[in-house]
Each structure stands twice: as C-alpha cells, then as structure tokens.
Design a protein around this motif. Structure first.
Motif, PDB file in Angstrom:
ATOM      1  N   ILE A 172      24.715  35.772  38.484  1.00  0.00           N
ATOM      2  CA  ILE A 172      25.945  35.494  37.741  1.00  0.00           C
ATOM      3  C   ILE A 172      26.739  36.770  37.544  1.00  0.00           C
ATOM      4  N   LEU A 173      28.026  36.716  37.837  1.00  0.00           N
ATOM      5  CA  LEU A 173      28.878  37.901  37.858  1.00  0.00           C
ATOM      6  C   LEU A 173      28.873  38.658  36.540  1.00  0.00           C
ATOM      7  N   ASP A 174      29.070  37.960  35.421  1.00  0.00           N
ATOM      8  CA  ASP A 174      29.144  38.661  34.141  1.00  0.00           C
ATOM      9  C   ASP A 174      27.795  38.719  33.431  1.00  0.00           C
ATOM     10  N   ASN A 175      26.706  38.459  34.171  1.00  0.00           N
ATOM     11  CA  ASN A 175      25.352  38.610  33.637  1.00  0.00           C
ATOM     12  C   ASN A 175      24.641  39.748  34.378  1.00  0.00           C
ATOM     13  N   GLN A 176      25.413  40.792  34.701  1.00  0.00           N
ATOM     14  CA  GLN A 176      24.903  41.929  35.461  1.00  0.00           C
ATOM     15  C   GLN A 176      24.747  43.152  34.569  1.00  0.00           C
ATOM     16  N   ILE A 177      23.935  44.092  35.057  1.00  0.00           N
ATOM     17  CA  ILE A 177      23.833  45.406  34.422  1.00  0.00           C
ATOM     18  C   ILE A 177      24.177  46.453  35.473  1.00  0.00           C
ATOM     19  N   PRO A 178      24.669  47.615  35.068  1.00  0.00           N
ATOM     20  CA  PRO A 178      25.035  48.643  36.052  1.00  0.00           C
ATOM     21  C   PRO A 178      23.846  49.037  36.915  1.00  0.00           C
ATOM     22  N   PHE A 179      24.084  49.182  38.209  1.00  0.00           N
ATOM     23  CA  PHE A 179      23.013  49.598  39.100  1.00  0.00           C
ATOM     24  C   PHE A 179      22.502  50.982  38.723  1.00  0.00           C
ATOM     25  N   GLU A 180      23.379  51.798  38.150  1.00  0.00           N
ATOM     26  CA  GLU A 180      22.964  53.138  37.745  1.00  0.00           C
ATOM     27  C   GLU A 180      21.834  53.104  36.730  1.00  0.00           C
ATOM     28  N   SER A 181      21.808  52.060  35.884  1.00  0.00           N
ATOM     29  CA  SER A 181      20.719  51.956  34.915  1.00  0.00           C
ATOM     30  C   SER A 181      19.389  51.712  35.619  1.00  0.00           C
ATOM     31  N   ARG A 241      26.154  41.060  48.261  1.00  0.00           N
ATOM     32  CA  ARG A 241      27.347  40.926  49.098  1.00  0.00           C
ATOM     33  C   ARG A 241      27.324  41.927  50.249  1.00  0.00           C
ATOM     34  N   LYS A 242      26.908  43.161  49.981  1.00  0.00           N
ATOM     35  CA  LYS A 242      26.803  44.160  51.040  1.00  0.00           C
ATOM     36  C   LYS A 242      25.840  43.695  52.120  1.00  0.00           C
ATOM     37  N   ALA A 243      24.761  43.025  51.717  1.00  0.00           N
ATOM     38  CA  ALA A 243      23.785  42.536  52.701  1.00  0.00           C
ATOM     39  C   ALA A 243      24.393  41.450  53.581  1.00  0.00           C
ATOM     40  N   LEU A 244      25.238  40.593  53.016  1.00  0.00           N
ATOM     41  CA  LEU A 244      25.867  39.527  53.796  1.00  0.00           C
ATOM     42  C   LEU A 244      26.938  40.067  54.746  1.00  0.00           C
ATOM     43  N   GLY A 313      18.969  25.333  46.429  1.00  0.00           N
ATOM     44  CA  GLY A 313      19.517  25.176  45.088  1.00  0.00           C
ATOM     45  C   GLY A 313      20.266  26.395  44.574  1.00  0.00           C
ATOM     46  N   SER A 314      19.988  27.579  45.139  1.00  0.00           N
ATOM     47  CA  SER A 314      20.654  28.798  44.686  1.00  0.00           C
ATOM     48  C   SER A 314      21.932  29.101  45.452  1.00  0.00           C
ATOM     49  N   THR A 315      22.170  28.387  46.551  1.00  0.00           N
ATOM     50  CA  THR A 315      23.343  28.672  47.388  1.00  0.00           C
ATOM     51  C   THR A 315      24.659  28.598  46.619  1.00  0.00           C
ATOM     52  N   PRO A 316      24.909  27.546  45.825  1.00  0.00           N
ATOM     53  CA  PRO A 316      26.184  27.529  45.086  1.00  0.00           C
ATOM     54  C   PRO A 316      26.299  28.656  44.071  1.00  0.00           C
ATOM     55  N   HIS A 317      25.168  29.068  43.453  1.00  0.00           N
ATOM     56  CA  HIS A 317      25.212  30.192  42.524  1.00  0.00           C
ATOM     57  C   HIS A 317      25.631  31.468  43.253  1.00  0.00           C
ATOM     58  N   ILE A 318      25.086  31.666  44.444  1.00  0.00           N
ATOM     59  CA  ILE A 318      25.421  32.859  45.223  1.00  0.00           C
ATOM     60  C   ILE A 318      26.901  32.863  45.583  1.00  0.00           C
ATOM     61  N   PHE A 319      27.361  31.781  46.204  1.00  0.00           N
ATOM     62  CA  PHE A 319      28.707  31.782  46.760  1.00  0.00           C
ATOM     63  C   PHE A 319      29.788  31.717  45.689  1.00  0.00           C
ATOM     64  N   PHE A 320      29.601  30.896  44.667  1.00  0.00           N
ATOM     65  CA  PHE A 320      30.635  30.797  43.639  1.00  0.00           C
ATOM     66  C   PHE A 320      30.792  32.112  42.880  1.00  0.00           C
ATOM     67  N   ASN A 321      29.682  32.812  42.651  1.00  0.00           N
ATOM     68  CA  ASN A 321      29.787  34.092  41.946  1.00  0.00           C
ATOM     69  C   ASN A 321      30.314  35.193  42.851  1.00  0.00           C
ATOM     70  N   LEU A 322      30.018  35.131  44.145  1.00  0.00           N
ATOM     71  CA  LEU A 322      30.600  36.100  45.061  1.00  0.00           C
ATOM     72  C   LEU A 322      32.110  35.894  45.187  1.00  0.00           C
ATOM     73  N   VAL A 323      32.543  34.645  45.189  1.00  0.00           N
ATOM     74  CA  VAL A 323      33.984  34.361  45.207  1.00  0.00           C
ATOM     75  C   VAL A 323      34.637  34.918  43.942  1.00  0.00           C
ATOM     76  N   ALA A 324      34.025  34.677  42.792  1.00  0.00           N
ATOM     77  CA  ALA A 324      34.569  35.206  41.538  1.00  0.00           C
ATOM     78  C   ALA A 324      34.616  36.730  41.567  1.00  0.00           C
ATOM     79  N   PHE A 325      33.600  37.346  42.167  1.00  0.00           N
ATOM     80  CA  PHE A 325      33.560  38.801  42.295  1.00  0.00           C
ATOM     81  C   PHE A 325      34.713  39.307  43.153  1.00  0.00           C
ATOM     82  N   GLU A 326      34.960  38.631  44.275  1.00  0.00           N
ATOM     83  CA  GLU A 326      36.042  39.051  45.155  1.00  0.00           C
ATOM     84  C   GLU A 326      37.414  38.842  44.532  1.00  0.00           C
TER      85      GLU A 326
END
Length: 455
Positions: A172-181, A241-244, A313-326
């Motif tokens: 989920i896009l807004d359920n992330q933490i900085p990668f630096e952490s 996203r970088k992996a895709l 079952g995770s496909t829509p979670h992946i794509f919808f959040n990647l779209v929101a990210f873009e």
C-alpha cells in the motif's frame, strides 16, 4: 467607488499575496526543487474516493509509517509488529542505544521526515524514532522469514491467511516506511538484498534489482529518474516497480528508429487496441516473450510478444498502488505500469480472451476462474493516462496491421456479437433453434402452397 492607487506603496494584503506567489514559484522552480524524490504520501483523492478500490488502499493487519499510525493499535496486528521487531533486534544483535545514537548523531531523523513525508505533523522525535525502529525491524524480520526454505507460520507465529494479508499491507502506497530506515537497521548489505529478494518472490517476481552501494553522508544526491541504477528505492513499493521495469528501455527506443514522435493530445485517454480474439482474426500471433521480465510489450512481423504475468489475490493490490504511485505529483516517471494496465485491459474483454492468453503461457491464473481475471482487468479500464511513447508505438503498429485485415476483423466482430447475443446461455440457444425451425416450417408451407403437387 473603486479605489485608486496613486502612491507607490502597495496595500498590505496585496504585498502578502505577491510574497505567497513568489514563494510558490521558488518551491516549484528554485533551489528547493533540485532533488526530485517521490515522497511517501496519501493516495490521490480521485483514486481513493472510488468505493470499489478502498480495500486495495487500506492496511488489513499491519500499519506502517505515519499515515495509518494509530488506526490498528488495538488490533492483533500491533502485537505482531512489536513481537517481530523484538525478534529481529535479537537475531541481528542490535542494541537500542546504538540505533538511537546513529539516528540522532547523523541527523537522519529530520532528514527522513523532510525527504520522505509530504506533510508536517507534530510528532515528537521520540515518537518518530519509535515508528522507524519498530516498523523497520518488523518489516525486516517479516521479509527475512519469508524465505522459501523457512516455515513462516512457525517462525512468525501467524497463520498463513493472515500472513498473506500482511504481505499485501506492504504494497500500500501510504503504508510505507523510508527505505533509508531499512538501511540503518540492516547494516549487512547482502542480508538486506536477500530480504528484498524474498519480498519480490512472494509476489511472483523473479528479477531482483541490485542495491547500489551505500552513499556517504556528504555525497551529493542525484535527481531520481527512471532507469538509474545507483539510486536507492524510496520504499518497498518503489523497489517492486523497479523490478517490473528492469528491461533496458533503449531496446524499445531503437525500434522507433530514434524518430522524435509528435506529442499526442494532453487529454487523458484509454488505448483501444483490440481484444485477443480481434488480434487473432487479423492474423496477429500473441506469444510469451521469454526474454522479457518487464511490463513492456513488443510487436514485429505480425507477432505481439507479452511478458508472463501471474494473476493472484495480490495482483490488484500491486497494480492499483503502483498506479497511485505513478500519479503522485512529485514523482517523475513515464507511467509505464499504468500504460501497461490500459494496454492489457484493451486486450482482455471476456473470459475467452483470458483463456487465449493462458493457453499461450502469458497469464498464469491463480484465481478461481478466467472470469475473475477478466473482471479484474475490466475494472482497471477506469485508469486514464497520458499517451506514452513506447506503448503508442506498439499500438500504432497493431493498428497498421489491422488496416490490412479490416474485412476479416469486421467478420469476427459480427460473429462475436452474434455469439454474445444468441449463444450466451442454453435458453438463448433453444430460442434461436425454435425460431430457426419456425422459419423452415413456414418456408416449406409457403413452397407447397405456391407449388401444389399435381394430382
């Protein structure tokens, strides 16, 4: 009476307005905008407000970061999060004093808050340190114990159905933490790379982008642009996203012969390419591109090659959040994932289209049936994106091929409409047969009335 300005002094409110406008211009074009890094921010309102998408944008068990920080504290997810954080700290031989000292001494705390969150909330530093430490250690423990050789139910003390939902929460896009952490909490580069590999494999992605070396404190930060290999991801969703998008884009730009394409209309649009059945009618073969691990299609000599796509079952979670990210305003990108989904939603209209792709080895369907896959991509048909160069090129090639096969396509379209009208259920088939029989009997009766037998 309208006021007149006779003096050189401007009214106070007008001066305030001028300063606000100039400040906005500086933020957009000035020194403060040199580093272009997407921040962790909320789902765009025009996407989040769609009721049918809500379940893809809300964490179910684990709340991470600062957007959903207090929503799940009373649930069992909070117990999992703190317990997994304690497990990781123990396994990694970390000391709380060292973690807190490193955050404070290197001033990373304020840097992460400023760089990764597009808001300013009145959190005390102690609360932010706790959030980054607990959430980061929890994520690392979860990913480390998601290895195929480990029994996650035994190691993490969680049932498999809940574990699947936890992994969806990490998307989920807004359920992330900085990668630096995660960098701070996992000093072992190889260990961190293995955690990220597990994260991708859970979602059926085999290509793993290599992490760049760790930057020094005084090293200049480059502007983040798609394709950079020496930039850390912003968060886990960015890494996915970088992996895709790992395949070299220059391969596709060479196919366009380096011709500068005219900018298309700025109107948001859907790409009408044609369904898989229409492509087959036009003599286009659709095959799996075994050398393509990204989302880019290719078309050459009447053959459309598509990458393999696992749908579960995770496909829509992946794509919808990647779209929101873009769609985030501070993220410079070419809408590759969004364009791919628009492209696929045009190819897939009915379960029969999914079947064709499944038989070609392009779609691996792990849902209940082909109709669920078709419904998923039809739901994604609501996505509107500006025209992108790579997908527009493939679309134009297909349309050119269509022009040479127009008659055959019309025939298939007519047959498809007839099939949907008369053969969609057993009752319509029976009605069609009855009507046909009635016409035949009427014809026979009319024939004998006009040509009676000689006596």
């Amino acid at each position: 009476m309208h006021p007149t300005i006779e003096s050189t002094e401007e009214p106070g409110w007008l001066g305030s307005l001028r300063k606000r406008l100039e400040e906005s211009e500086k933020q957009l074009t000035g020194e403060g905008n040199k580093v272009s890094r997407p921040k962790i921010q909320g789902i765009p309102a025009y996407m989040a407000e769609k009721v049918e998408f809500h379940r893809y944008y809300r964490p179910q068990i684990i709340s991470l970061g600062q957007f959903h920080r207090r929503e799940l504290e009373t649930r069992q997810g909070e117990l999992y999060k703190k317990a997994w954080a304690a497990m990781y700290i123990k396994h990694a031989n970390l000391k709380f004093e060292d973690l807190f000292t490193e955050l404070y001494e290197e001033d990373r705390l304020s840097s992460m808050r400023k760089e990764f969150y597009n808001h300013s909330r009145p959190y005390y530093d102690r609360d932010v340190i706790e959030t980054f430490t607990v959430d980061g250690c929890c994520v690392l423990e979860l990913l480390e114990k998601s290895d195929l050789s480990v029994d996650p139910e035994q190691e993490l003390k969680i049932s498999m159905d809940k574990l699947v939902r936890v992994h969806q929460d990490l998307l989920i896009l807004d359920n992330q933490i900085p990668f630096e952490s995660l960098r701070i909490l996992c000093q072992d580069h190889e260990r961190l790379q293995k955690c990220l590999c597990n994260f991708l494999q859970v979602h059926g992605i085999q290509t793993v982008p290599k992490l760049p070396r760790k930057k020094t404190q005084n090293e200049e930060v480059k502007v983040a642009v798609d394709g950079d290999d020496d930039e850390d991801p912003v968060h886990l969703l960015d890494y996915l996203r970088k992996a895709l998008l790992m395949r070299d884009q220059h391969t596709f730009y060479k196919a366009i012969n380096h011709k500068k394409m005219k900018r298309g209309s700025l109107h948001l649009r859907k790409y009408r390419i044609g369904t898989i059945r229409e492509l087959k009618a036009a003599g286009i073969r659709v095959t799996k591109d075994s050398h393509n691990n990204s989302v880019y299609p290719s078309f050459k000599d009447g053959m459309l090659q598509l990458p393999e796509l696992i749908v579960d079952g995770s496909t829509p979670h992946i794509f919808f959040n990647l779209v929101a990210f873009e769609m985030c305003p501070d993220f410079r990108n070419n809408f590759e994932v969004s364009s791919f989904l628009v492209f696929m939603s045009s190819l897939i209209d009915q379960p029969e289209d999914v079947k064709e792709l499944r038989m070609a080895g392009i779609i691996i369907n792990e849902l209940a049936n082909d109709k669920e896959v078709a419904d998923l991509f039809n739901k994604m048909d609501t996505i509107l994106v500006p025209e992108t160069e790579l997908f527009a090129h493939v679309r134009d090639q297909i349309h050119s091929h269509f022009e040479s096969k127009r008659g055959r396509i019309r025939m298939l379209s007519w047959m498809g409409e007839a099939s949907n009208t008369f053969f969609r259920s057993p009752w319509t088939i029976i009605a069609l047969l009855a009507a046909t029989l009635g016409l035949v009997l009427t014809f026979i009766q009319t024939w004998f009335a006009i040509h009676p037998k000689a006596s």
